[in-house]
Motif scaffolding. Structure first.
Motif, PDB file in Angstrom:
ATOM      1  N   ALA A 159       0.831  -1.221   0.000  1.00 60.80           N
ATOM      2  CA  ALA A 159       0.000   0.000   0.000  1.00 60.80           C
ATOM      3  C   ALA A 159       0.857   1.258   0.000  1.00 60.80           C
ATOM      4  N   LYS A 160       2.013   1.198  -0.663  1.00 65.96           N
ATOM      5  CA  LYS A 160       2.912   2.362  -0.725  1.00 65.96           C
ATOM      6  C   LYS A 160       2.203   3.630  -1.166  1.00 65.96           C
ATOM      7  N   GLU A 161       1.278   3.474  -2.145  1.00 68.42           N
ATOM      8  CA  GLU A 161       0.611   4.662  -2.682  1.00 68.42           C
ATOM      9  C   GLU A 161      -0.330   5.306  -1.649  1.00 68.42           C
ATOM     10  N   TYR A 162      -0.780   4.507  -0.668  1.00 69.94           N
ATOM     11  CA  TYR A 162      -1.614   5.070   0.411  1.00 69.94           C
ATOM     12  C   TYR A 162      -0.738   5.965   1.292  1.00 69.94           C
ATOM     13  N   ASP A 163       0.495   5.512   1.540  1.00 69.79           N
ATOM     14  CA  ASP A 163       1.453   6.294   2.331  1.00 69.79           C
ATOM     15  C   ASP A 163       1.831   7.581   1.595  1.00 69.79           C
ATOM     16  N   SER A 171       1.266  13.460   1.017  1.00 65.71           N
ATOM     17  CA  SER A 171       1.116  14.595   0.097  1.00 65.71           C
ATOM     18  C   SER A 171      -0.120  15.420   0.422  1.00 65.71           C
ATOM     19  N   LEU A 172      -1.233  14.730   0.676  1.00 69.97           N
ATOM     20  CA  LEU A 172      -2.479  15.457   0.955  1.00 69.97           C
ATOM     21  C   LEU A 172      -2.355  16.260   2.253  1.00 69.97           C
ATOM     22  N   MET A 173      -1.791  15.625   3.289  1.00 71.24           N
ATOM     23  CA  MET A 173      -1.661  16.320   4.571  1.00 71.24           C
ATOM     24  C   MET A 173      -0.749  17.542   4.445  1.00 71.24           C
ATOM     25  N   LEU A 217      -8.851  12.857  -3.151  1.00 67.81           N
ATOM     26  CA  LEU A 217      -8.850  14.246  -2.684  1.00 67.81           C
ATOM     27  C   LEU A 217      -7.617  14.980  -3.198  1.00 67.81           C
ATOM     28  N   GLY A 218      -6.481  14.254  -3.284  1.00 65.27           N
ATOM     29  CA  GLY A 218      -5.248  14.848  -3.785  1.00 65.27           C
ATOM     30  C   GLY A 218      -5.375  15.273  -5.238  1.00 65.27           C
ATOM     31  N   LEU A 219      -6.030  14.439  -6.051  1.00 57.46           N
ATOM     32  CA  LEU A 219      -6.256  14.796  -7.459  1.00 57.46           C
ATOM     33  C   LEU A 219      -7.068  16.087  -7.554  1.00 57.46           C
ATOM     34  N   ALA A 220      -8.105  16.169  -6.706  1.00 62.36           N
ATOM     35  CA  ALA A 220      -8.954  17.364  -6.725  1.00 62.36           C
ATOM     36  C   ALA A 220      -8.175  18.589  -6.267  1.00 62.36           C
ATOM     37  N   ALA A 221      -7.202  18.364  -5.376  1.00 52.39           N
ATOM     38  CA  ALA A 221      -6.399  19.476  -4.870  1.00 52.39           C
ATOM     39  C   ALA A 221      -5.258  19.824  -5.819  1.00 52.39           C
ATOM     40  N   GLY A 222      -5.228  19.162  -6.977  1.00 61.96           N
ATOM     41  CA  GLY A 222      -4.232  19.491  -7.992  1.00 61.96           C
ATOM     42  C   GLY A 222      -2.844  18.943  -7.703  1.00 61.96           C
ATOM     43  N   ILE A 223      -2.746  17.949  -6.825  1.00 57.62           N
ATOM     44  CA  ILE A 223      -1.439  17.346  -6.531  1.00 57.62           C
ATOM     45  C   ILE A 223      -1.046  16.448  -7.709  1.00 57.62           C
ATOM     46  N   GLU A 279       0.179  13.485 -10.107  1.00 54.36           N
ATOM     47  CA  GLU A 279      -0.121  12.050  -9.997  1.00 54.36           C
ATOM     48  C   GLU A 279       0.997  11.260  -9.341  1.00 54.36           C
ATOM     49  N   GLU A 280       2.275  11.643  -9.642  1.00 54.06           N
ATOM     50  CA  GLU A 280       3.371  10.871  -9.035  1.00 54.06           C
ATOM     51  C   GLU A 280       3.466  11.107  -7.532  1.00 54.06           C
ATOM     52  N   LYS A 281       2.998  12.254  -7.070  1.00 51.95           N
ATOM     53  CA  LYS A 281       3.000  12.520  -5.627  1.00 51.95           C
ATOM     54  C   LYS A 281       1.806  11.850  -4.936  1.00 51.95           C
TER      55      LYS A 281
END
Lengths: 201, 303
Positions: B20-24, B29-31, B271-277, B279-281
């Motif tokens: 689950a690396k992408e969850y980490d 990133s979101l926080m 939520l990160g996508l919506a916040a414009g982060i 994709e790699e982050k």
């Protein structure tokens, strides 16, 4: 209170069956947890795994209640019911008596591990391999855990059923190939002390 | 916007270092984008997962309590007057830590036994830090309006099915309705997406059954994927739920005799996508089922 004198209290009815030759009542701690069960079947109706069970959850609790008899205990550990619990806690949430049913199932799994290990070989080896990796390194190493599991199951075909997912995860760099290693044993004192205290209680 | 009374220790747990690396990656990133500081628990250890409970009751409490104690010691050393919480993205880790916290709080004799084990590492847990799930912190501490302020790329038109699973909801009903949960709804709407109405958002994914009883596990997964049909994507808050729902879609489709493929994302990825982060982050390339634009054109899974 005349009737009370005529009818012996309930516990003496059970004590009739207890002779010095009886084996220890291994289900007693679980029975204590669920003795207020009214056999309503809400647990069965709520269980997402009930369709795959040979005895319903309600039926299993009935067996725990009746399980002072050794043959019922034996029969209970022959069922696959409690090993199919996936700890979703829906029965615990909905039980109208507020009984800790999921915790009671965990207790049944521990009793099985201790007294009937041959009946749950796969589950026991799966969990033991996981914990062994944690004991060695403090955190689980997925490749080591699965290698230990395959080695303990002694089934040369078992790894193949996991291979397709393992290959996809390795391709993504999520799990690394590697051999089991001794680790630094950082959690050794915790494992030893917990086992020591548990054995003495 | 730093008027927070809470500070957060971060407990990633073993899955977030592996499958689950992408969850980490996406949680961090979101926080950061929401200006929430996360402090890793120093030298954190495995919470015991479901494995410790099957072997010994005391071990199953001591392993998570060791993390609580490590966090408590770090909180004291920080000399901060803020209340420290432990934020876990994994529902199983969250529950194990919560259980150690709750059981030692209501049973002093048990706390003494657990602390007798922790003493082997010169640590004690006194109840000074609490276990919180990522969703709890996002929904209750940060809130949908603050998430909405960070949105630069609204996910308009997407139908998102929120999947909560079990262990962030039950048995401790801390932040949501344990039968009909709803805390993800305002967050999904804040991201500009629609909430897909369905009934199985709190139904068990089968947990480790896919390993130990695969014929039972696949049946549970299939039911959930069937119910989610019509949504553009599923959103999860647990590594176990995520892998069960994303990794076996071919097998489920064969069992159901219909196409059940669907993109499955972690909530902070959405939520990160919506916040414009970028994709790699958000680790989007690491998902096993995440199509471009979240619509499956081709079926390319090997199993």
């Amino acid at each position: 209170m005349k009737t009370a004198q005529k009818n012996p209290p309930a516990h003496s009815v059970h004590s009739v069956h207890k002779t010095p030759t009886n084996p220890p009542d291994i289900l007693a701690p679980v029975r204590e947890m669920i003795q207020a069960c009214i056999q309503c079947g809400t647990c069965t109706g709520s269980c997402p795994n009930a369709f795959a069970m040979d005895i319903s959850p309600r039926g299993m609790w009935r067996m725990v209640i009746m399980g002072e008899d050794e043959s019922i205990t034996e029969e209970l550990f022959n069922t696959k019911t409690f090993s199919l619990c996936s700890s979703c806690y829906t029965c615990t949430l909905r039980c109208p008596r507020g009984l800790p049913l999921t915790d009671a199932i965990q207790a049944l799994k521990r009793i099985q591990t201790r007294h009937y290990p041959e009946k749950a070989k796969k589950n026991i080896h799966f969990y033991a391999s996981f914990l062994e990796s944690v004991r060695r390194h403090g955190r689980v190493r997925e490749t080591e855990f699965m290698t230990l599991f395959f080695l303990s199951m002694k089934n040369p075909f078992l790894p193949f059923s996991f291979a397709p997912l393992a290959i996809r995860l390795m391709a993504k760099g999520k799990v690394k190939p590697g051999f089991p290693s001794a680790g630094n044993g950082a959690l050794d004192p915790i494992f030893q002390k917990a086992r020591e205290l548990e054995a003495s209680s | 916007m730093k008027n927070f009374t809470h500070r957060y220790f971060y407990y990633p747990g073993c899955s977030l270092e592996g499958t689950a690396k992408e969850y980490d990656i996406s949680t961090r990133s979101l926080m950061a984008a929401l200006e929430i500081e996360l402090t890793d628990i120093p030298d954190w250890n495995c919470c015991g997962a479901s494995a410790a409970a099957a072997q010994g009751e005391l071990l199953s409490l001591a392993l998570p309590a060791l993390n609580l104690a490590k966090a408590e010691a770090a909180a004291q050393a920080s000399k901060s007057t803020a209340a420290w919480d432990i934020l876990s993205p994994c529902s199983a880790c969250y529950l194990n830590l919560k259980r150690a916290e709750a059981e030692t709080a209501r049973n002093p004799a048990l706390r003494a036994r657990v602390n007798a084990v922790l003493a082997e590492k010169d640590l004690q847990y006194k109840g000074g830090v609490q276990s919180r799930h990522l969703l709890d912190v996002l929904a209750k501490d940060i809130g949908a309006s603050r998430v909405g302020h960070a949105v630069t790329n609204p996910l308009s038109g997407l139908q998102v099915a929120p999947y909560y699973g079990c262990q962030c909801l039950r048995p401790y009903a801390v932040f949501d309705d344990p039968e009909i949960p709803g805390t993800m709804n305002p967050l999904i709407r804040a991201a500009g997406a629609h909430v897909f109405p369905w009934n199985l958002s709190a139904r068990c994914c089968g947990a480790a059954h896919m390993n130990t009883h695969p014929e039972v596990g696949i049946s549970l997964v299939t039911d959930i994927l069937k119910a989610a049909k019509g949504a553009d994507l599923l959103v999860t808050v647990c590594p176990m739920c995520q892998i069960n729902l994303e990794a076996y879609q071919n097998r489920a489709s064969r069992l159901a005799e219909e196409d059940l493929h669907i993109s499955v994302l972690y909530l902070p990825q959405l939520l990160g996508l919506a916040a414009g982060i970028a994709e790699e982050k958000l680790g989007l390339a690491l998902n096993l089922a995440a199509e471009k634009d979240f619509r499956f054109e081709t079926i390319n899974e090997p199993i």
